[in-house]
Write an enzyme that holds these catalytic residues in place. Structure first.
Site, PDB file in Angstrom:
ATOM      1  CG  ASN A 109      -0.138   0.020   2.585  1.00 11.67           C
ATOM      2  OD1 ASN A 109       0.415   0.880   2.835  1.00 11.67           O
ATOM      3  ND2 ASN A 109      -0.232  -1.232   3.182  1.00 11.67           N
ATOM      4  CG  ASP A 156      -6.087  -6.135   6.851  1.00 13.43           C
ATOM      5  OD1 ASP A 156      -5.892  -6.125   7.812  1.00 13.43           O
ATOM      6  OD2 ASP A 156      -6.923  -5.356   6.278  1.00 13.43           O
ATOM      7  CE  LYS A 207       8.448 -10.549 -14.324  1.00 10.53           C
ATOM      8  NZ  LYS A 207       8.986 -10.060 -15.625  1.00 10.53           N
ATOM      9  N   PRO A 250      -1.876 -12.241  10.495  1.00 12.46           N
ATOM     10  CG  PRO A 250       0.233 -12.546  11.482  1.00 12.46           C
ATOM     11  CD  PRO A 250      -0.371 -12.677  10.266  1.00 12.46           C
ATOM     12  CG  ASP A 251      -5.881  -7.407  13.531  1.00 11.24           C
ATOM     13  OD1 ASP A 251      -5.102  -6.663  14.062  1.00 11.24           O
ATOM     14  OD2 ASP A 251      -7.027  -6.989  13.299  1.00 11.24           O
ATOM     15  CB  ILE A 252      -0.021  -6.961  14.940  1.00 14.81           C
ATOM     16  CG1 ILE A 252       0.701  -7.695  13.479  1.00 14.81           C
ATOM     17  CG2 ILE A 252       1.294  -6.679  15.893  1.00 14.81           C
ATOM     18  CD1 ILE A 252       1.774  -6.820  12.831  1.00 14.81           C
ATOM     19  CG  PHE A 282      -2.912   5.216  13.236  1.00 11.15           C
ATOM     20  CD1 PHE A 282      -2.131   5.298  14.552  1.00 11.15           C
ATOM     21  CD2 PHE A 282      -2.964   6.374  12.667  1.00 11.15           C
ATOM     22  CE1 PHE A 282      -1.330   6.227  14.981  1.00 11.15           C
ATOM     23  CE2 PHE A 282      -2.385   7.609  12.869  1.00 11.15           C
ATOM     24  CZ  PHE A 282      -1.309   7.503  13.810  1.00 11.15           C
ATOM     25  CE  LYS A 300      -9.999  -1.031  11.942  1.00  6.98           C
ATOM     26  NZ  LYS A 300     -10.373  -0.086  10.813  1.00  6.98           N
ATOM     27  CE  LYS A 332      -8.128  -4.415  14.560  1.00  4.15           C
ATOM     28  NZ  LYS A 332      -7.395  -4.388  13.380  1.00  4.15           N
TER      29      LYS A 332
HETATM   30  O1  PMT Z   1       2.706   6.040   6.651  1.00  7.67           O
HETATM   31  P1  PMT Z   1       1.926   7.376   6.186  1.00  7.67           P
HETATM   32  O2  PMT Z   1       2.210   7.571   4.504  1.00  7.67           O
HETATM   33  O3  PMT Z   1       2.568   8.771   6.831  1.00  7.67           O
HETATM   34  O4  PMT Z   1       0.502   7.128   6.032  1.00  7.67           O
HETATM   35  C1  PMT Z   1      -0.088   7.053   7.540  1.00  7.67           C
HETATM   36  C2  PMT Z   1      -1.124   6.142   7.629  1.00  7.67           C
HETATM   37  C3  PMT Z   1      -2.302   6.572   6.480  1.00  7.67           C
HETATM   38  C4  PMT Z   1      -0.520   5.106   7.027  1.00  7.67           C
HETATM   39  C5  PMT Z   1      -1.688   6.250   9.139  1.00  7.67           C
HETATM   40  O5  PMT Z   1      -2.420   7.352   9.334  1.00  7.67           O
HETATM   41  C6  PMT Z   1      -2.932   5.176   9.377  1.00  7.67           C
HETATM   42  O6  PMT Z   1      -4.094   5.188   9.120  1.00  7.67           O
HETATM   43  N1  PMT Z   1      -2.416   4.077   9.707  1.00  7.67           N
HETATM   44  C7  PMT Z   1      -3.018   2.773   9.968  1.00  7.67           C
HETATM   45  C8  PMT Z   1      -3.556   2.078   8.606  1.00  7.67           C
HETATM   46  C9  PMT Z   1      -4.372   0.611   8.786  1.00  7.67           C
HETATM   47  O7  PMT Z   1      -3.780  -0.366   8.209  1.00  7.67           O
HETATM   48  O8  PMT Z   1      -5.547   0.917   9.182  1.00  7.67           O
HETATM   49  P2  PMT Z   1      -6.472  -0.525   9.236  1.00  7.67           P
HETATM   50  O9  PMT Z   1      -7.855   0.204   9.735  1.00  7.67           O
HETATM   51  O10 PMT Z   1      -6.322  -1.300   8.267  1.00  7.67           O
HETATM   52  O11 PMT Z   1      -5.900  -1.130  10.727  1.00  7.67           O
HETATM   53  C10 PMT Z   1      -6.406  -0.805  12.018  1.00  7.67           C
HETATM   54  C11 PMT Z   1      -5.286  -0.892  12.974  1.00  7.67           C
HETATM   55  O12 PMT Z   1      -4.651  -2.144  13.196  1.00  7.67           O
HETATM   56  C12 PMT Z   1      -3.862  -0.158  12.509  1.00  7.67           C
HETATM   57  O13 PMT Z   1      -3.142   0.365  13.985  1.00  7.67           O
HETATM   58  C13 PMT Z   1      -3.051  -1.287  12.187  1.00  7.67           C
HETATM   59  O14 PMT Z   1      -1.642  -0.864  12.408  1.00  7.67           O
HETATM   60  C14 PMT Z   1      -3.343  -2.487  12.679  1.00  7.67           C
HETATM   61  N2  PMT Z   1      -3.267  -3.725  12.172  1.00  7.67           N
HETATM   62  C15 PMT Z   1      -4.055  -3.811  11.082  1.00  7.67           C
HETATM   63  C16 PMT Z   1      -3.893  -5.187  10.231  1.00  7.67           C
HETATM   64  C17 PMT Z   1      -3.180  -6.153  10.676  1.00  7.67           C
HETATM   65  N3  PMT Z   1      -2.917  -7.237  10.117  1.00  7.67           N
HETATM   66  N4  PMT Z   1      -2.455  -5.909  11.969  1.00  7.67           N
HETATM   67  C18 PMT Z   1      -2.477  -4.772  12.408  1.00  7.67           C
HETATM   68  O15 PMT Z   1      -1.785  -4.455  13.643  1.00  7.67           O
END
Ligand code: PMT
Length: 403
Positions: A211, A280, A290, A306-308, A326, A340, A344
């Site tokens: 991403n 995810d 390739k 895994p969802d950390i 976030f 969330k 979480k």
């Molecule tokens: O890095 P930049 O260019 O400055 O951009 C910042 C950002 C947009 C990346 C940041 O502001 C942001 O929103 N980060 C979270 C992005 C995200 O993956 O959001 P989510 O809604 O999918 O995940 C929710 C939370 O679970 C997040 O804290 C994520 O770190 C965590 N997560 C998600 C999936 C996963 N498999 N494991 C996780 O720990």
């Protein structure tokens, strides 16, 4: 204000030495007592008499001055101040500090400085190529790891004609850094674990799923946490933004690697902030060659990573460690963030609508809501640094509360 504070300033030989004069004046205006030491090369740019006239104190220009007291003047100079500031610090002096050389008055002051007890600020200024040289960057990493605080140079037009990073920050910024070094540091003794940047999920040796995260948001939080006195570990995906000085960086590529590094560290952290954009899903199969294109469509089977954040939220006991996640959304950020927060088991979700102008991936600013059990606070559009500071303020309050 710096009333009654003793600030000792070491000036090295570069055109930016003239800014040291104004820095002395501004420090004094803020109430500080200032003393100056200069290298021989610095004296080619500004005379010691200028600093002596301003500070009403002798300027240290030699290690071995006649008279017993002056012969150890560099030790007293290094150890009898509230802040020791090297500005400008040349590439040569940075190298000497990094490698423990003491062959002139300023480098011996650096050697004698009680780093850790007294804030020692280094403000490098040099030509862009010299700044970008791997040797300079390695020296910066060394001094940062040892507790010197590096004030990164500004970018712009340099006296040598080059354009890029290398300018000494303006005197106002140097004085602000001195004030900040003396400000209370609410996260002293605390360990903060931060995730940042994207993850990459390989498909074959040439391709991956990822991403647009650049790491800017998470790196800014790490810098703010270091400023607040925390020991910071930053587990980050592939990014190009520089690691903030004083941060322990752990570089990973995939979500599973990030998961492994976080799970190995989370239990000893006082606070965790997960700003990484973790994939995810990953391809079920990673090809060792390739993949050739087909005539028709191609199907890629994905499996869950895994969802950390959820795993740490489920594993923590009570409110320890403080947990911040976030939420990157493209609509209804508060609604999803509330979900969330509960699911979480977080203390705070920083929710951003990544489709809003100036917000989300790669931008220097962000538009976020701070969502807690108490409510959702909208913040105005502001820099990721300012948002990082707000998150660190939240951690400081929660840790002080012991909630
Ligand atoms: O890095 P930049 O260019 O400055 O951009 C910042 C950002 C947009 C990346 C940041 O502001 C942001 O929103 N980060 C979270 C992005 C995200 O993956 O959001 P989510 O809604 O999918 O995940 C929710 C939370 O679970 C997040 O804290 C994520 O770190 C965590 N997560 C998600 C999936 C996963 N498999 N494991 C996780 O720990």
């Amino acid at each position: 204000m710096l009333t009654g504070r003793k600030i000792h300033l070491c000036v090295c030989g570069g055109i930016a030495a003239y800014k040291a004069v104004e820095t002395v004046r501004l420090l004094q205006k803020a109430g500080a007592q200032v003393q100056v030491a200069m290298t021989a090369n610095a004296q080619a740019f500004v005379g010691p008499m200028t600093f002596q006239a301003l500070t009403h104190a002798p300027v240290l220009t030699r290690t071995l001055d006649p008279g017993e007291e002056m012969a150890i003047g560099h030790i007293a100079f290094a150890q009898s101040c509230d802040v020791l500031l090297f500005a400008p610090c040349t590439a040569n002096m940075l190298g000497k500090i990094a490698h423990g050389l003491g062959d002139d008055v300023v480098s011996t002051i650096a050697l004698a400085a009680p780093v850790g007890r007294t804030p020692v600020l280094i403000a490098p200024a040099m030509n862009t190529a010299m700044w970008e040289n791997p040797a300079t960057q390695a020296n910066l990493a060394l001094v940062s790891a040892r507790g010197y605080r590096v004030l990164l140079p500004d970018a712009g037009a340099l006296a040598c004609g080059a354009v890029g990073p290398g300018r000494l920050p303006e005197p106002e910024a140097l004085v602000a850094a001195v004030m900040e070094a003396l400000a209370p540091r609410p996260l002293t003794g605390r360990r903060v674990l931060i995730t940042a940047g994207p993850t990459r999920e390989p498909i074959d040796p040439a391709r991956f799923l990822s991403n647009a995260s650049t790491g800017k948001a998470g790196f800014a939080i790490a810098a703010a946490a270091v400023r607040a006195g925390a020991a910071v570990t930053l587990v980050h995906g592939p990014v190009t933004v520089p690691v903030p000085p004083g941060v322990e960086a752990v570089a990973v590529t995939t979500a599973r690697e990030m998961h492994r590094e976080v799970m190995a560290r989370w239990a000893v952290a006082d606070a965790i902030v997960m700003s990484a954009a973790v994939a995810d899903y990953r391809p079920a199969e990673v090809f060792d060659h390739k993949v050739k294109k087909l005539d028709g469509p191609m199907t890629l089977t994905l499996v869950r990573n895994p969802d950390i954040l959820a795993e740490v939220g489920a594993a923590r006991t009570g409110a320890h460690p403080v947990l911040v996640g976030f939420a990157a959304e493209t609509g209804h950020p508060v609604e999803y963030a509330r979900d969330k927060l509960v699911r979480k088991r977080c203390d705070l979700i920083v929710a951003n609508d990544v489709s809003a102008p100036g917000a989300g991936f790669g931008t220097d600013t962000n538009l976020v809501y701070l969502v807690t059990a108490e409510g959702a606070e909208p913040l105005p559009l502001q820099s990721k640094e300012a948002i990082g500071q707000r998150i660190v303020d939240f951690l400081a309050v929660r840790l002080a509360d012991g909630r």
